[in-house]
Design an enzyme around this catalytic site. Structure first.
Site, PDB file in Angstrom:
ATOM      1  N   GLU A 277      67.640 -23.676 -12.585  1.00  0.00           N
ATOM      2  CA  GLU A 277      67.079 -22.388 -12.988  1.00  0.00           C
ATOM      3  C   GLU A 277      65.882 -22.642 -13.895  1.00  0.00           C
ATOM      4  OE1 GLU A 277      68.785 -18.244 -14.853  1.00  0.00           O
ATOM      5  OE2 GLU A 277      69.255 -20.103 -15.904  1.00  0.00           O
TER       6      GLU A 277
ATOM      7  N   CYS B 135      67.746 -13.560 -15.156  1.00  0.00           N
ATOM      8  CA  CYS B 135      68.616 -14.603 -14.612  1.00  0.00           C
ATOM      9  C   CYS B 135      68.914 -14.370 -13.135  1.00  0.00           C
ATOM     10  CB  CYS B 135      69.919 -14.686 -15.401  1.00  0.00           C
ATOM     11  SG  CYS B 135      70.855 -13.144 -15.455  1.00  0.00           S
TER      12      CYS B 135
ATOM     13  N   GLY C 160      76.575 -15.470 -17.769  1.00  0.00           N
ATOM     14  CA  GLY C 160      76.016 -16.804 -17.721  1.00  0.00           C
ATOM     15  C   GLY C 160      74.717 -16.903 -16.950  1.00  0.00           C
TER      16      GLY C 160
ATOM     17  N   THR D  24      64.886 -13.225 -23.713  1.00  0.00           N
ATOM     18  CA  THR D  24      64.171 -13.043 -22.451  1.00  0.00           C
ATOM     19  C   THR D  24      64.065 -11.577 -22.042  1.00  0.00           C
ATOM     20  OG1 THR D  24      66.275 -13.593 -21.396  1.00  0.00           O
ATOM     21  CG2 THR D  24      64.594 -15.322 -21.471  1.00  0.00           C
ATOM     22  N   ASN D  25      65.114 -10.800 -22.286  1.00  0.00           N
ATOM     23  CA  ASN D  25      65.123  -9.372 -21.967  1.00  0.00           C
ATOM     24  C   ASN D  25      65.630  -8.603 -23.180  1.00  0.00           C
ATOM     25  OD1 ASN D  25      64.668  -9.865 -18.946  1.00  0.00           O
ATOM     26  ND2 ASN D  25      66.607 -10.930 -19.285  1.00  0.00           N
TER      27      ASN D  25
ATOM     28  N   GLY E  20      72.763 -18.184 -22.848  1.00  0.00           N
ATOM     29  CA  GLY E  20      73.033 -19.453 -22.196  1.00  0.00           C
ATOM     30  C   GLY E  20      74.507 -19.808 -22.168  1.00  0.00           C
TER      31      GLY E  20
ATOM     32  N   LEU F 158      75.313  -8.959 -15.949  1.00  0.00           N
ATOM     33  CA  LEU F 158      75.886  -9.253 -14.641  1.00  0.00           C
ATOM     34  C   LEU F 158      76.961 -10.322 -14.764  1.00  0.00           C
ATOM     35  CD1 LEU F 158      72.501  -9.476 -12.658  1.00  0.00           C
ATOM     36  CD2 LEU F 158      73.782  -7.437 -13.331  1.00  0.00           C
TER      37      LEU F 158
ATOM     38  N   PRO G  82      69.618 -11.322 -25.878  1.00  0.00           N
ATOM     39  CA  PRO G  82      68.767 -12.490 -25.616  1.00  0.00           C
ATOM     40  C   PRO G  82      67.301 -12.221 -25.916  1.00  0.00           C
ATOM     41  CG  PRO G  82      69.142 -11.322 -23.577  1.00  0.00           C
ATOM     42  CD  PRO G  82      69.933 -10.584 -24.639  1.00  0.00           C
TER      43      PRO G  82
END
Length: 545
Positions: free
Chosen positions: A344, A254, A221, A122-123, A203, A423, A120
């Site tokens: 979220e 997340c 997710g 984001t990270n 996502g 996770l 992703p």
């Protein structure tokens, strides 16, 4: 005559096929035959290289994506290269894993092949480090498909580890990253015949695509994590944990807190502590204005504000806040479409709810989880362990994080959970596992099973008869056991054998130097079995015939 230029999609598809084919050959011909020592040497070198470049890679990720901040991204990189590495280092992933002499079953590790890892934005760098380490540790080759907006930093992260890994003996094609990235190329990587298993972080659409690819897949997710502060909590610490978790890398994890729920009895104290920790409470009009900026009409987090600091987001919404503001707090009366900020948000924006007591708090948490966070994580702050256990028993999530931040607590950084950047959310969220993903999820286990004599079954002709004593010997042994001889010291009464063993039981026994007596038919969780591997902490009783 000009030769037409291939489309980016075609180039991406061809690259996916080529990299996965070469990776499969490297895995089957070389990596799959490595010893545990060879594998560990390579993984050690990869982790060391990633640690040395943690800050530089974090800076590249921030500059390319615009998400988060360098300090926290460095911490995430170090978490993957240090904490994850320390956890997986002693795991056995090659050859015979376990041998049960009582059942005659031998368990042997078998790699899955090529891991298709979707990374992703984001990270990006921390997830790339994590996925590469756990894949190679399990003797799998790995091909990464980076998010297009984080392509360069993920490629550079791969290159850093690749150089160290090849120098330590890894075949060059066993670790690769796509350069030509399109949606079609990523889909081809996930479904092509040379791929063995998928690690998909992103996502809902991406996770669904992974599970519909026809390949085994670990999809991770979204989360909509509620953090409940119960009236008996250490309010000062609880609020500090929530704000620190929510603002870590500006909310890009997340597992970061999305809502703060508190009991009415401590409302004023919680509000005061939120303000003391840099929280800015919004008016009803400001909440409405912020909702239009933070949430899209499709009820998704607006990419333009994801991972941005609170003052930046406030300015976009036309709201004036002090420059030192860390988080924007929106008091809400409900959950759902009429309350956009109850989803979220992936940014330092926090919904705020006040409830009468823990029963009402329980219901509010359930509403929030059902609105996009089912299966992921829940945080609870309380000194009443009965309330904590009640939440753990009844909530549809697989990580209940008590008295610490959920952001890094769910990853195992501030808790005893398996350290991981992936996770699982379990069947509640359509995921194949509820675990924090480790190398053990990337191996199959084959079993060698020897014949066992069965009570009352006549052995086949020519088979040696089982050893038996005379009836007199059996009676004497029984009486010696049940009725000790006069003058003999009474035998200590042993505790009953356990029928269920979890990771905490093993961890406590190891710390106290005890041995756990386990019944032959006991359920031992995978995490407990992994922790006990290589020790004598589990004493399995022989099954009675």
């Amino acid at each position: 005559m000009a030769i037409p230029v291939e489309s980016p999609d075609l180039r991406s598809i061809e690259e996916a096929r080529s990299l996965s084919r070469k990776a499969r050959e490297a895995q089957q011909k070389t990596l799959g035959g490595f010893s545990q020592e060879q594998v560990d040497r390579i993984v050690d070198a990869m982790a060391a290289a990633a640690r040395a470049e943690a800050e530089r890679l974090a800076r590249l990720a921030h500059e390319e994506t615009g998400f988060g901040n360098v300090k926290d991204k460095t911490a995430k990189n170090l978490f993957s290269a240090t904490d994850v590495h320390a956890y997986i280092r002693p795991l056995r992933t090659v050859g015979i894993l376990r041998e049960d002499k009582d059942t005659g079953v031998v368990e042997i590790a078998e790699p899955m092949g090529v891991v298709a890892a979707v990374i992703p934005s984001t990270n990006p760098t921390s997830t790339a480090i994590h996925n590469a380490l756990i894949s190679i540790k399990a003797r799998n080759a790995i091909v990464m498909s980076p998010h297009p907006s984080a392509r360069r930093c993920i490629q550079e992260t791969t290159a850093v580890m690749h150089k160290a890994a090849v120098a330590a003996g890894l075949p060059p094609d066993a670790l690769a990253c796509m350069a030509e990235v399109t949606l079609e190329g990523t889909q081809e990587l996930m479904r092509c015949r040379d791929t063995g298993v998928i690690l998909a972080t992103g996502g809902t659409g991406l996770v669904r695509a992974a599970y519909s690819s026809g390949k085994p897949a670990y999809g991770v997710g979204p989360g909509n994590v509620p953090a409940y502060v119960e009236k008996t909590a250490d309010v000062k610490k609880a609020v500090r944990d929530v704000i620190n978790g929510k603002t870590f890398d500006y909310g890009t994890l997340c597992s970061s807190e999305q809502s703060l729920i508190c009991d009415e009895a401590i409302r004023d104290q919680v509000i005061a502590e939120v303000k003391a920790n840099g929280g800015h409470f919004l008016s009803e009009a400001e909440t409405a204005a912020l909702s239009k900026v933070v949430v899209t009409p499709q009820r998704l987090a607006n990419p333009e504000i994801v991972g941005k600091p609170a003052p930046y987001i406030a300015e976009k919404a036309g709201i004036k806040v002090p420059p030192e503001t860390r988080v924007l707090v929106a008091p809400l009366a409900g959950v759902g479409r009429e309350f956009p900020l109850s989803i979220e948000k992936l940014s330092p924006v926090l919904a705020f709810y006040v409830v009468k007591d823990w029963h009402e708090g329980c219901e509010r948490c359930l509403q929030l989880l059902r609105y996009g966070g089912t299966g992921h994580t829940l945080g609870i702050h309380s000194r009443d362990d009965a309330v904590i256990r009640e939440f753990a028993l009844k909530k549809p999530v697989f990580r209940i994080v008590a008295n610490t931040q959920t952001s890094m607590g769910a990853t195992g950084y501030t808790t005893g959970l398996a350290p991981s950047m992936s996770l699982g959310c379990g069947a509640y969220a359509g995921n194949i596992t509820s675990d924090n993903i480790t190398p053990l999820h990337l191996i199959n286990i084959k079993r060698l099973a020897y014949e066992r004599p069965r009570a009352g079954v006549t052995p086949p002709a020519g088979a040696p008869a089982p050893e038996t004593g005379s009836l007199q010997d059996k009676v004497r042994a029984f009486l010696d056991h049940r009725l000790p001889r006069p003058g003999a010291p009474a035998a200590p009464t042993a505790p009953p054998a356990l029928d269920f063993v979890c990771e905490d039981d093993v961890r406590r026994a190891l710390r106290e130097g005890r041995t756990l007596r386990v019944s032959a038919r006991a359920i031992v969780t995978p995490a407990a079995r992994d922790l006990a591997s290589g020790t004598a902490v589990l004493a399995v009783e022989k099954q009675q015939s």
